[in-house]
Design a protein around this motif. Sequence first.
Motif, PDB file in Angstrom:
ATOM      1  N   GLN A 101      60.319  15.385 -44.939  1.00 51.73           N
ATOM      2  CA  GLN A 101      61.487  16.092 -43.793  1.00 51.73           C
ATOM      3  C   GLN A 101      61.071  16.312 -42.396  1.00 51.73           C
ATOM      4  O   GLN A 101      61.487  15.861 -41.362  1.00 51.73           O
ATOM      5  CB  GLN A 101      62.139  17.117 -44.207  1.00 51.73           C
ATOM      6  CG  GLN A 101      63.446  16.719 -45.414  1.00 51.73           C
ATOM      7  CD  GLN A 101      63.833  18.119 -46.288  1.00 51.73           C
ATOM      8  OE1 GLN A 101      63.346  19.005 -45.872  1.00 51.73           O
ATOM      9  NE2 GLN A 101      64.744  18.031 -46.802  1.00 51.73           N
TER      10      GLN A 101
ATOM     11  N   MET B 165      64.385  10.429 -36.780  1.00 55.71           N
ATOM     12  CA  MET B 165      65.392   9.713 -37.869  1.00 55.71           C
ATOM     13  C   MET B 165      66.076   8.768 -38.003  1.00 55.71           C
ATOM     14  O   MET B 165      66.425   7.898 -39.028  1.00 55.71           O
ATOM     15  CB  MET B 165      66.494  11.079 -37.799  1.00 55.71           C
ATOM     16  CG  MET B 165      66.172  12.506 -38.085  1.00 55.71           C
ATOM     17  SD  MET B 165      65.445  12.706 -39.640  1.00 55.71           S
ATOM     18  CE  MET B 165      66.554  12.279 -41.053  1.00 55.71           C
TER      19      MET B 165
ATOM     20  N   GLU C 165      62.442   6.640 -46.437  1.00 58.26           N
ATOM     21  CA  GLU C 165      61.728   7.628 -46.133  1.00 58.26           C
ATOM     22  C   GLU C 165      60.755   8.221 -46.859  1.00 58.26           C
ATOM     23  O   GLU C 165      59.503   8.503 -46.544  1.00 58.26           O
ATOM     24  CB  GLU C 165      62.893   8.983 -46.149  1.00 58.26           C
ATOM     25  CG  GLU C 165      62.310  10.380 -45.464  1.00 58.26           C
ATOM     26  CD  GLU C 165      63.343  11.483 -45.440  1.00 58.26           C
ATOM     27  OE1 GLU C 165      63.684  11.874 -44.708  1.00 58.26           O
ATOM     28  OE2 GLU C 165      63.737  11.741 -46.493  1.00 58.26           O
ATOM     29  N   THR C 166      60.931   7.937 -48.208  1.00 58.03           N
ATOM     30  CA  THR C 166      59.736   8.200 -49.203  1.00 58.03           C
ATOM     31  C   THR C 166      58.576   7.146 -48.867  1.00 58.03           C
ATOM     32  O   THR C 166      57.581   7.612 -48.625  1.00 58.03           O
ATOM     33  CB  THR C 166      60.059   7.723 -50.526  1.00 58.03           C
ATOM     34  OG1 THR C 166      61.296   8.726 -50.746  1.00 58.03           O
ATOM     35  CG2 THR C 166      59.117   8.132 -51.659  1.00 58.03           C
TER      36      THR C 166
ATOM     37  N   PHE D 189      66.876   7.142 -48.471  1.00 55.32           N
ATOM     38  CA  PHE D 189      65.772   7.979 -49.150  1.00 55.32           C
ATOM     39  C   PHE D 189      64.584   7.232 -49.445  1.00 55.32           C
ATOM     40  O   PHE D 189      63.122   7.486 -49.511  1.00 55.32           O
ATOM     41  CB  PHE D 189      66.266   8.950 -50.195  1.00 55.32           C
ATOM     42  CG  PHE D 189      67.153   9.891 -49.801  1.00 55.32           C
ATOM     43  CD1 PHE D 189      66.516  11.152 -49.225  1.00 55.32           C
ATOM     44  CD2 PHE D 189      68.450   9.839 -49.686  1.00 55.32           C
ATOM     45  CE1 PHE D 189      67.099  12.359 -48.896  1.00 55.32           C
ATOM     46  CE2 PHE D 189      69.353  10.933 -49.242  1.00 55.32           C
ATOM     47  CZ  PHE D 189      68.615  12.095 -48.832  1.00 55.32           C
TER      48      PHE D 189
ATOM     49  N   GLY E  91      73.995   6.958 -39.453  1.00 58.11           N
ATOM     50  CA  GLY E  91      73.232   8.141 -39.570  1.00 58.11           C
ATOM     51  C   GLY E  91      73.119   8.705 -41.201  1.00 58.11           C
ATOM     52  O   GLY E  91      72.984   9.760 -41.492  1.00 58.11           O
ATOM     53  N   VAL E  92      73.323   7.896 -42.069  1.00 59.12           N
ATOM     54  CA  VAL E  92      72.939   7.947 -43.495  1.00 59.12           C
ATOM     55  C   VAL E  92      71.805   7.770 -43.768  1.00 59.12           C
ATOM     56  O   VAL E  92      71.187   6.445 -43.666  1.00 59.12           O
ATOM     57  CB  VAL E  92      74.128   7.399 -44.329  1.00 59.12           C
ATOM     58  CG1 VAL E  92      73.625   7.544 -45.800  1.00 59.12           C
ATOM     59  CG2 VAL E  92      75.386   7.483 -44.010  1.00 59.12           C
ATOM     60  N   ILE E  93      70.963   8.574 -44.299  1.00 60.74           N
ATOM     61  CA  ILE E  93      69.555   8.778 -44.683  1.00 60.74           C
ATOM     62  C   ILE E  93      69.153   7.701 -45.952  1.00 60.74           C
ATOM     63  O   ILE E  93      69.879   7.852 -46.938  1.00 60.74           O
ATOM     64  CB  ILE E  93      68.876  10.027 -44.911  1.00 60.74           C
ATOM     65  CG1 ILE E  93      69.169  11.035 -43.501  1.00 60.74           C
ATOM     66  CG2 ILE E  93      67.418   9.840 -45.153  1.00 60.74           C
ATOM     67  CD1 ILE E  93      68.898  12.281 -43.932  1.00 60.74           C
TER      68      ILE E  93
ATOM     69  N   ALA F 277      67.295   6.085 -41.171  1.00 59.96           N
ATOM     70  CA  ALA F 277      68.607   6.096 -41.559  1.00 59.96           C
ATOM     71  C   ALA F 277      69.168   4.955 -40.876  1.00 59.96           C
ATOM     72  O   ALA F 277      68.708   4.065 -40.044  1.00 59.96           O
ATOM     73  CB  ALA F 277      69.305   7.214 -40.704  1.00 59.96           C
TER      74      ALA F 277
ATOM     75  N   LEU G  41      61.236  13.746 -38.892  1.00 61.13           N
ATOM     76  CA  LEU G  41      62.222  14.584 -38.051  1.00 61.13           C
ATOM     77  C   LEU G  41      62.322  14.118 -36.488  1.00 61.13           C
ATOM     78  O   LEU G  41      63.468  14.185 -35.894  1.00 61.13           O
ATOM     79  CB  LEU G  41      61.786  15.971 -37.956  1.00 61.13           C
ATOM     80  CG  LEU G  41      62.885  17.016 -37.165  1.00 61.13           C
ATOM     81  CD1 LEU G  41      64.311  16.952 -38.022  1.00 61.13           C
ATOM     82  CD2 LEU G  41      62.406  18.474 -37.086  1.00 61.13           C
TER      83      LEU G  41
END
Lengths: 351, 547
Positions: B397, B404, B419-420, B416, B412-414, B408, B401
């Motif tokens: 996170q 983002m 992100e990982t 994952f 605005g939907v992440i 996303a 930050l």
Amino acid sequence: MTSLTSETQKNQMTAGGKNERFQLSDRQKDLLQKFAALGSLIALTLIFSLTSNAFFTVNNGMTIALQVTSIGILGIGATCVIITGGIDLSVGSVLALAGVVAALAVKELNMPVPVAMLAGILIGSLCGLINGLCVTHLKLPPFIATLGMMMVARGVALQITGARAVSGLGESFGELGNGAFLRIVNIDQNGFPDVVFPGIPYPVILMVVIAVAVALMLNRTVLGRHIYSIGSNAEAARLSGVHVARVTLFTYVLSGTLAGLTGCVLMSRLVTAQPNEGVMYELDAIASAVIGGTSLMGGVGTISGTAIGAFVIGILRNGLNMNGVSAFTQQIIIGLVILGTVWIDQLRNRR
Amino acid sequence: MRGFLANLADRLDLPPRERRHAQGALRSKRGHGASNPDRPTFDTKTSDEIILRLEAITKEFPGVRALSQVPFDLKRGEVHAVCGENGAGKSTLMKIISGVYQPDAGTISFKGREHHFGSSLDAETVGIAMIHQELNLVPHLTVAENIYLAREPTHGIFIDKAKLRADARHCLERLGVDIDPDTPVRALSVAQCQMVEIAKALSLEAEVLIMDEPTSSLTEAETTLLFDVIRDLKQSGVGIVYISHRLDEMAEIVDRVTILRDGRHVSTDAFSAVTVDDIVSRMVGRPLEDKFPERTSTPTDDVLLAVEGLTRRGAFHDISFSLRRGEILGFAGLMGAGRTEVARAIFGADPLDAGQIALHGKPLEIRSPRDAIAAGIAYLSEDRKGQGLAVKMSVAQNLTLANMAGVADRFGVIDFQRETGTTQRYVDLLNIRTPSIHQVVRLLSGGNQQKIVIGKWLFRDSRILFFDEPTRGIDVGAKFAIYKMMDELAAQGIGVVLISSELPEILGVTDRVAVFHEGKLTATLNTRDTNQEEIMHYASGYAGTRS
Ligand SMILES: Nc1ncnc2c1ncn2[C@@H]1O[C@H](COP(=O)(O)OP(=O)(O)OP(=O)(O)O)[C@@H](O)[C@H]1O
Ligand SMILES: [Mg+2]
């Protein structure tokens, strides 16, 4: 609510990195976090089921769910505000103002019920907006800003009704609070209705939908991530390009809007608008968030936790009532439960 | 300010005017008596008396074995350094000595008696004090109140304000720093906070003093002051444990050195018996050839960022400089010279009173960090705990930050998975040691936290990067990787500003150096044609310009 819990866990698992062992410990920690609240929820259900026959029934389940809706919906808003490191003390008064405005719009202005209720909800949003602006632009401490709104909103509600209940609103005003989805009623030979299944009350459906939506917002969207980052370290968030003022404002507007909605639901259930409704509800909402593991320091909290917290309070009230415990004793017990669960939570954090 | 000028004068052979000024400061410092007359003194400098002994210390955290079977001892009047990579277990070992953590196994004996410290207060009571790696001051209290927090001198039931202030002033003077004891701590720079932490630890008059990276945010001048104090303490028989990733400075004070790797004890030797290269190769597990990578590209002539007459009252005055595409520009200067303030103002974190900023020749108005980030400017803060990290949030996170949008979709939907993947890439790239990318950042070692701040800004593609003390608390191996990354960024045409208190670092990686003194830019020098002495000369206020 359990579906929500597993939802967050799934998120964590899919993102679990390489090491099998640590995924597990992540999950365990998440479980542990809810253990204090969830444990007391299960314990309470067991105890009350044993002490009262009428407790563990479909009918009573629906009654509890219905009773929990107001704390639950307010708690969802409170959670978002508290995660940013703020607090909203005004929701009890705002819900009264919103309900009263909706009722007066029907009675005095002859608006159709849905439009009137929308007006009530928007009044709630407006109060939230003012709270948020006081916090982000006038830089008032959230405690003070919302304390002021708590008094102002209550005052206005009393003023515009002359401190009297608004009644005679017609049957359609009661639909939102008293209606139910999938209610099954047989008319027997004598023409009397026989309720086979009480149905799922509309307020309960509302609560579930809102809880799922806000939980998804917090866990899965950029907005949610920003809300957590502000509570964790507002300065770091600002320097990372988070629009701190706007995001903070959003949480207050959300809290106000949900208070407005709660006001409409509550007044609809009574089919009367009471300017004195909802006193101290803000404290129940905050308590449910805190029981569910939300930290008043900000940065930490989940909707599933808050839902559990709301049910702990709701079941306590309902179960103690059924066992004939006096209202005063109830207060003492609920107070002790709040202290106990939060203490267990602290123990976990300290390790 | 005057205190360290004194030391500078001695070291640098300043012209007579400077020298006189410096000697005055020096006298006033001696006048206060650097060593405390109340403390028992010992005949020999380093007696062989072992004052502290740890045996087979083991400590586990969920998912990490931080220490296994580590021995350690400390003699009276010695400085014992502990070295190791980020996450090797240095701070954990120190926190066990000072009672913050309790070991899972092993014993601690102090002056021949076995002790179990339940809290840091227990350790303080017997005479063990620690300066922590992270700053732990209360921002709203004054410097004096912080130094004597929970030990305020009292007058009946009231705090004796006059004594509090006088004692604090004495502590600070002993260190030779010029900080008003009545300033609230939130108004201090990171380096000043560090000096206050040191003053606070000194005021405890402990027999064992643990210093966990005390110099990571200090410039050379304050480091010199600190070393003078350390020598005094040695003389009076205090045992000092000293942790630092600046291996070069150790030669001045260190007697013995212990090396840890992956929570295990590697060696303990007299410092004179090992070389810095030995230390490094034992820390890392393999020899390390260079400290600084070759610059692979040369700056272009395109001016990327030009600032003109920047002024912020009370912080800096009339600052003008330019940054070219592909250039690494260093900001050098002493504590409080205004380097951080200038960077923050350009980034929109603080308002400007006057001056213009132009990007690609076009004037740019920056009112908030958001504006700056949108324009492609990034600022990596020197204060990672206060301004760099959301410490309650996870590694993943924090890393995403500042960008983002990069993980996303447009609603605005992440995502994952993305992100990982991103996080894992930076964890590998920067060799961040963490049990999982979902670990809460607060639980990582200091150096690994710093790497996350760097990763966060690398993930945000920017055209101009301000790195404020980026290698603070980072081990030698990882430092090399970071310098290399800066070089690669420059090769891609990005402009990098490196604010650093380590002159070797400035000289090793930059193309040009802007030297600051008390809020003014005193010189802009070509790195290739300058040296440490010249930079210090301008940093201590001897104005002039050359380019
Ligand atoms: N409270 C904690 N909970 C969980 N893990 C921890 C905790 N404290 C330290 N660790 C872990 O223990 C290991 C050793 O950490 P430690 O802080 O001692 O490293 P260090 O040698 O001081 O590194 P640095 O040079 O970066 O300061 C790290 O992997 C760290 O993530
Ligand atoms: Mg450390």
